[in-house]
Design an enzyme around this catalytic site. Structure first.
Site, PDB file in Angstrom:
ATOM      1  N   LYS A  52      27.788  41.184  38.581  1.00 63.71           N
ATOM      2  CA  LYS A  52      27.471  39.997  37.779  1.00 63.71           C
ATOM      3  C   LYS A  52      25.947  39.809  37.679  1.00 63.71           C
ATOM      4  CE  LYS A  52      31.900  37.874  38.912  1.00 63.71           C
ATOM      5  NZ  LYS A  52      32.696  36.928  39.715  1.00 63.71           N
ATOM      6  N   GLN A  96      31.875  32.824  44.679  1.00 66.41           N
ATOM      7  CA  GLN A  96      32.845  33.912  44.637  1.00 66.41           C
ATOM      8  C   GLN A  96      34.013  33.631  45.587  1.00 66.41           C
ATOM      9  OE1 GLN A  96      32.648  36.390  42.457  1.00 66.41           O
ATOM     10  NE2 GLN A  96      34.391  37.572  43.177  1.00 66.41           N
ATOM     11  N   ASP A 119      32.797  29.528  35.888  1.00 70.37           N
ATOM     12  CA  ASP A 119      34.059  30.217  36.197  1.00 70.37           C
ATOM     13  C   ASP A 119      35.250  29.506  35.566  1.00 70.37           C
ATOM     14  OD1 ASP A 119      34.091  32.617  37.599  1.00 70.37           O
ATOM     15  OD2 ASP A 119      33.605  31.658  39.509  1.00 70.37           O
TER      16      ASP A 119
HETATM   17  N1  GUN Z   1      37.400  36.311  42.769  1.00 70.94           N
HETATM   18  C1  GUN Z   1      38.099  37.130  41.963  1.00 70.94           C
HETATM   19  N2  GUN Z   1      37.803  36.918  40.662  1.00 70.94           N
HETATM   20  C2  GUN Z   1      36.880  35.926  40.653  1.00 70.94           C
HETATM   21  C3  GUN Z   1      36.184  35.257  39.608  1.00 70.94           C
HETATM   22  O1  GUN Z   1      36.345  35.530  38.414  1.00 70.94           O
HETATM   23  N3  GUN Z   1      35.301  34.293  40.022  1.00 70.94           N
HETATM   24  C4  GUN Z   1      35.119  33.969  41.326  1.00 70.94           C
HETATM   25  N4  GUN Z   1      34.263  32.983  41.621  1.00 70.94           N
HETATM   26  N5  GUN Z   1      35.767  34.562  42.310  1.00 70.94           N
HETATM   27  C5  GUN Z   1      36.638  35.532  41.976  1.00 70.94           C
END
Ligand code: GUN
Length: 292
Positions: A52, A96, A119
């Site tokens: 990311k 995350q 998110d």
């Molecule tokens: N864990 C797995 N996929 C994601 C996501 O898209 N965002 C976040 N914050 N955690 C995740």
């Protein structure tokens, strides 16, 4: 069978975002800034968050990575969320998931300012998604919709089975595909661990979305000829032929299923890059929503 190339589609989106940011900057606009909070040392989470941050660099967004060890307290994490909510330079941020078991994920998610919740996990944004009001869409489901749209795959009137009802993927995606939108207008079955006659239900589907995290779960005898398959699974499986000792495996038995499909996503290189591209779209949108 046609491969749904998430890397190529995500690259197309990154180019569009890069141009949009350059055009804004040329007019004296701000550079979008995404912050990511990572707790603990889970290899998968570290890989995703690193990807990311790298995507931000490629597009020309600012990024910050805030890392804590497994033992950070909920209080300290909530204080950081509060700080990011109030940091005017940060347009959007993510925490995350998963978080260690001593931290309440819902409490953390709800502490994020909905206007910075890129998110799309905050209940306010999920509620807006259900009502089809402007807000942030969860990145993986939104990425899957982009992948379908940009590859001209029709969804209206189609029978779709989503396997897995996680808060992050299956549950929101089932709603997004059922909404009166394009892509959307599917007749959706949301299948889970208590579903009876799963194979028969999946066999009838025009579109199959597998999001349960069980490698090779969808086998060829569950898939009708010409189905569209979206594989969200990314489980690390031991593989001595790889330098790092593991390979990423999807929820679909790709080799056996691919010949029967009209379209199928590979793992890796399918949904993963699209999740990141959606997050970048949301980050640009967060700057705009905040009037920056
Ligand atoms: N864990 C797995 N996929 C994601 C996501 O898209 N965002 C976040 N914050 N955690 C995740």
């Amino acid at each position: 069978m046609q491969l749904l190339d998430g890397r190529a589609t995500a690259q197309e989106i990154r180019e569009e975002l890069k141009n949009a940011v350059n055009a804004r900057r040329a007019q004296g606009g701000k550079t979008p800034h995404l912050a990511a909070v990572l707790v603990g040392s889970d290899g998968g989470s570290l890989t995703y968050v690193t990807a990311k941050v790298k995507a931000c660099d490629q597009i020309g967004f600012d990024s910050s990575l805030i890392q804590y060890d497994d033992f950070v307290s909920e209080e300290e994490l909530l204080a950081k969320v509060n700080e990011l909510n109030n940091d005017d330079d940060v347009d959007g941020f993510i925490v995350q998931l998963p978080l260690p078991s001593h931290i309440d994920e819902l409490k953390v998610t709800q502490a994020i300012d909905p206007l910075k919740d890129v998110d799309g996990f905050h209940p306010e944004n999920l509620g807006k998604m259900v009502l089809n009001l402007p807000g942030f869409l969860p990145a993986t489901p939104a990425g899957i919709l982009q992948l379908l749209k940009r590859n001209n795959i029709a969804t209206s009137g189609k029978d779709c089975v989503v396997i897995g009802r996680s808060n992050i993927v299956g549950m929101p995606l089932s709603i997004m595909l059922a909404r009166n939108t394009d892509p959307g207008n599917c007749t959706v079955t949301l299948a889970h661990s208590r579903t009876k006659g799963l194979k028969e239900k999946v066999l009838k589907a025009d579109i199959i979305i597998a999001a349960i995290g069980r490698p090779g779960f969808v086998t060829a005898d569950m898939v009708k000829n010409g189905a569209v398959i979206i594989d969200v699974g990314t489980t690390r499986v031991k593989d001595d032929s790889k330098k790092n000792g593991w390979a990423l495996k999807g929820d679909v038995d790709f080799e056996a299923v691919a010949p029967k499909c009209s379209y199928i996503t590979p793992v890796p290189g399918g949904v993963g890059p699209m999740t990141i591209a959606s997050l970048m779209i949301n980050t640009l949108q967060s700057m705009e929503l905040r009037g920056k």
